[in-house]
Design a protein around this motif. Structure first.
Motif, PDB file in Angstrom:
ATOM      1  N   GLU A  33       0.815  -1.217   0.000  1.00  0.00           N
ATOM      2  CA  GLU A  33       0.000   0.000   0.000  1.00  0.00           C
ATOM      3  C   GLU A  33       0.848   1.267   0.000  1.00  0.00           C
ATOM      4  OE1 GLU A  33      -2.503  -0.410   3.398  1.00  0.00           O
ATOM      5  OE2 GLU A  33      -3.704  -2.031   2.544  1.00  0.00           O
ATOM      6  N   HIS A  34       2.090   1.161   0.457  1.00  0.00           N
ATOM      7  CA  HIS A  34       2.980   2.334   0.526  1.00  0.00           C
ATOM      8  C   HIS A  34       4.330   1.978  -0.099  1.00  0.00           C
ATOM      9  CE1 HIS A  34       0.090   4.191   3.333  1.00  0.00           C
ATOM     10  NE2 HIS A  34      -0.029   2.975   3.831  1.00  0.00           N
ATOM     11  N   PRO A  35       4.341   1.745  -1.415  1.00  0.00           N
ATOM     12  CA  PRO A  35       5.583   1.303  -2.076  1.00  0.00           C
ATOM     13  C   PRO A  35       6.690   2.351  -1.965  1.00  0.00           C
ATOM     14  CG  PRO A  35       3.939   1.965  -3.690  1.00  0.00           C
ATOM     15  CD  PRO A  35       3.240   1.914  -2.369  1.00  0.00           C
ATOM     16  N   GLY A  36       7.895   1.839  -1.734  1.00  0.00           N
ATOM     17  CA  GLY A  36       9.050   2.712  -1.686  1.00  0.00           C
ATOM     18  C   GLY A  36       9.283   3.404  -0.357  1.00  0.00           C
ATOM     19  N   GLU A  37       8.391   3.186   0.632  1.00  0.00           N
ATOM     20  CA  GLU A  37       8.564   3.823   1.932  1.00  0.00           C
ATOM     21  C   GLU A  37       9.290   2.850   2.867  1.00  0.00           C
ATOM     22  OE1 GLU A  37       5.362   6.129   3.588  1.00  0.00           O
ATOM     23  OE2 GLU A  37       4.312   6.145   1.655  1.00  0.00           O
ATOM     24  N   LYS A  38      10.556   3.082   3.022  1.00  0.00           N
ATOM     25  CA  LYS A  38      11.440   2.185   3.758  1.00  0.00           C
ATOM     26  C   LYS A  38      10.988   1.994   5.200  1.00  0.00           C
ATOM     27  CE  LYS A  38      16.319   1.724   5.134  1.00  0.00           C
ATOM     28  NZ  LYS A  38      17.664   2.353   5.042  1.00  0.00           N
ATOM     29  N   TYR A  39      10.463   3.063   5.816  1.00  0.00           N
ATOM     30  CA  TYR A  39      10.159   3.016   7.245  1.00  0.00           C
ATOM     31  C   TYR A  39       8.672   2.840   7.526  1.00  0.00           C
ATOM     32  CZ  TYR A  39      14.908   4.785   7.487  1.00  0.00           C
ATOM     33  OH  TYR A  39      16.270   4.936   7.347  1.00  0.00           O
ATOM     34  N   VAL A  40       7.926   2.290   6.545  1.00  0.00           N
ATOM     35  CA  VAL A  40       6.508   2.068   6.803  1.00  0.00           C
ATOM     36  C   VAL A  40       6.334   1.145   8.002  1.00  0.00           C
ATOM     37  CG1 VAL A  40       6.323   0.150   5.150  1.00  0.00           C
ATOM     38  CG2 VAL A  40       4.294   1.454   5.777  1.00  0.00           C
TER      39      VAL A  40
END
Length: 576
Positions: free
Chosen positions: A337-344
């Motif tokens: 759901e939040h691609p590319g967000e390392k710290y999700v």
């Protein structure tokens, strides 16, 4: 006169609490008792010594408890005949001590600067455990015979909450595929609040109503379709999910609209509180006509089914999965759901902060940065995470499971906030209820109709410590976390002989054994330690046990006096 000290093996958690974030601090405002004058090295569970210069406490967690040892140099005659127990807190470790009965409660600290609290007696422990217990006998002849509930706070005020409701469904809604009519919809909910109590209180007040409204529309819609007499399983699940999501939208988004329109800080304080705090939710819905139990889980509370196996012992089947940033499936969903967000997710937490990946409220993980800035500048709020990019990161949509219940076999379900599951495994919990049932079946109720008559037909006496069938895949398969407190307290997980049966309320029985069982020092220490310091050693506890069976048809739901603290209290009525 010598005083003697015994370490009870309790160590504070190494990391900040997953929800409230309390840290154990120096005691400064507590009612203190006088000194114990020796410190025991951290390795032994019971180690009595002569007074000696204070030693530095070990910073590492205690390992499994050793057997009782007594130093040869100890003069046992020096132990006074009349003593009181004290709880000592030093550098994150808890110890028990004894002080003479005639010693005054006058000092803030002992001779070595340690903070000391007078320990609860076993009688006070029992009183505390039973303060909030409730039990109800369900005489509706529709599959549920009894449910027990208890709460033990750690936070002040408690951040947990719970709700129960039985709805008699009108005939035009209850018609089923076999053409019969009339049934009960039964709901039980436990709500694990965090960062405050207001969200869980909101769930107690309205969540069941939101879900029942959606179910009503779904059932009625199915009846208007000539090709259907009963809604599909998928549509019932969707109705439950819709009820959850609609309520959370009201908490998160409608509240902001109303506050901006009202332009009132008083209105903001009232409406934004449930949005800024948060709560997990576990809701069970039982349709007595279909005998289907649906469990909707948002967060990391847990439901487990107890069912008799072929051996006569009980089997434990999880009906929910702990939804946290550390759950592999939840982590994968969030990263999709939040691609590319390392710290999700980071260290098992959403944006490195919140542990539950699904929850009501928690607006700082759902509002846009613009909304948060607007609320903060005009009213009040919480500082958003520096990793916030594409909210929402947390959802209130539950995962729903469906189970065919067998009342004729005496199934039961335990629902509890994660405070219980931090202390006991699924199998221990089910085995403890089985142990409790065995004990109760030997003492049928003396009230009119026999309160415990429903027990006789489905429990045979078991001699084993816990009457549980162990799973080949381990005691807790299916996505649940292991009990972290057992390691923290140095408890040997396989030691069934630590349990005891002393309570008429099944939920209270579970909590007593979760906190120490036969170990009076441990349970007393855990209940003596006040809020907020207790939060490093135990969480708020809310436990419900629902018993299915073929009980008598009285048409009533009555307070079970022998297992309820409110028995005999004027004005207390049975719930419907």
């Amino acid at each position: 006169m010598a005083h003697f000290l015994s370490s009870i093996g309790l160590m504070p958690s190494d990391e900040e609490d997953s929800k409230a974030g309390y840290l154990l601090a120096t005691f400064s405002d507590l009612h203190q008792v006088a000194a114990a004058s020796a410190l025991v090295a951290g390795g032994a569970f019971y180690a009595y010594r002569r007074p000696e210069p204070v030693q530095e406490a070990s910073p590492t967690a205690l390992g499994p408890r050793s057997h009782t040892t007594v130093s040869a140099a100890t003069n046992l005659e020096e132990i006074p005949d009349a003593v009181r127990k004290a709880l000592i807190v030093e550098q994150g470790q808890l110890f028990t001590s004894v002080i003479p009965n005639d010693e005054p409660i006058s000092k803030e600290t002992d001779d070595y600067g340690r903070k000391v609290l007078e320990m609860m007696t076993p009688e006070q422990v029992t009183q505390r455990l039973r303060t909030n217990e409730e039990s109800y006998l369900v005489g509706r002849g529709r599959g549920v015979v009894r449910y027990d509930v208890v709460q033990i706070p750690s936070n002040d005020p408690i951040e947990d909450d719970h709700a129960e409701k039985i709805v008699e469904v009108p005939q035009d809604v209850a018609a089923t595929q076999d053409g019969t009519a009339s049934s009960d919809w039964m709901f039980w909910g436990v709500f694990d609040g965090h960062a405050g109590w207001t969200t869980s209180a909101k769930l107690r007040q309205v969540l069941i109503s939101f879900v029942a409204r959606e179910l009503n529309e779904t059932y009625r819609s199915a009846l208007t379709n000539p090709a259907m007499t009963f809604p599909t399983a998928e549509s019932v699940d969707e109705a439950i999910k819709k009820g959850f999501v609609r309520l959370d939208n009201e908490i998160i988004h409608d509240s902001v609209s109303k506050v901006m329109k009202a332009q009132s800080k008083r209105v903001a304080a009232e409406l934004l509180a449930p949005a800024l705090s948060g709560s997990c939710a576990l809701l069970s819905f039982y349709d007595s006509k279909s005998k289907l139990l649906r469990v909707a889980c948002t967060g990391d509370s847990r439901a487990v089914l107890g069912r008799r196996g072929t051996s006569g012992k009980w089997t434990a089947t999880p009906l929910s999965v702990d939804q946290t940033g550390g759950n592999a499936e939840e982590d994968a969903r969030l990263r999709r759901e939040h691609p590319g967000e390392k710290y999700v997710t980071m260290n098992g937490r959403i944006l490195g902060g919140l542990e539950p990946s699904r929850a009501f409220g928690d607006a700082v993980y759902k509002w846009s940065k613009e909304t948060q800035d607007k609320v903060n500048s005009s009213y009040f709020g919480r500082t958003p995470s520096k990793y916030l990019k594409t909210p929402p990161y947390v959802t209130a949509e539950p995962v729903v499971t469906t189970t065919k219940v067998m009342p004729e076999k005496g199934d039961f379900v335990v629902m509890a906030t994660d405070g219980l599951w931090e202390m006991l495994t699924n199998e221990e919990v089910v085995g403890l209820v089985g142990q409790w049932l065995d004990t109760q079946s030997k003492h049928p109720g003396s009230a009119p109709g026999g309160q415990n008559s429903w027990l006789k037909s489905w429990f045979s006496t078991q001699k084993a410590a816990l009457p549980i069938e162990h799973s080949d895949t381990g005691p807790d398969a299916g996505g649940q976390r292991a009990p972290i407190r057992q390691q923290q307290w140095g408890v040997t997980a396989s030691s069934d002989d630590r349990f005891v049966v002393e309570d008429k309320n099944a939920a209270t029985h579970l909590v007593r054994n979760a906190l120490g069982g036969k170990d009076q020092d441990m349970i007393s220490a855990l209940l003596t330690l006040p809020s907020p310091y207790s939060r490093r050693y135990r969480d708020d506890l809310t436990v419900e046990v629902i018993f299915f069976g073929e009980g008598e048809e009285t048409g009533k739901v009555e307070l079970n006096n022998e297992a309820s603290a409110s028995a005999g209290v004027e004005g207390v009525k049975a719930k419907l």
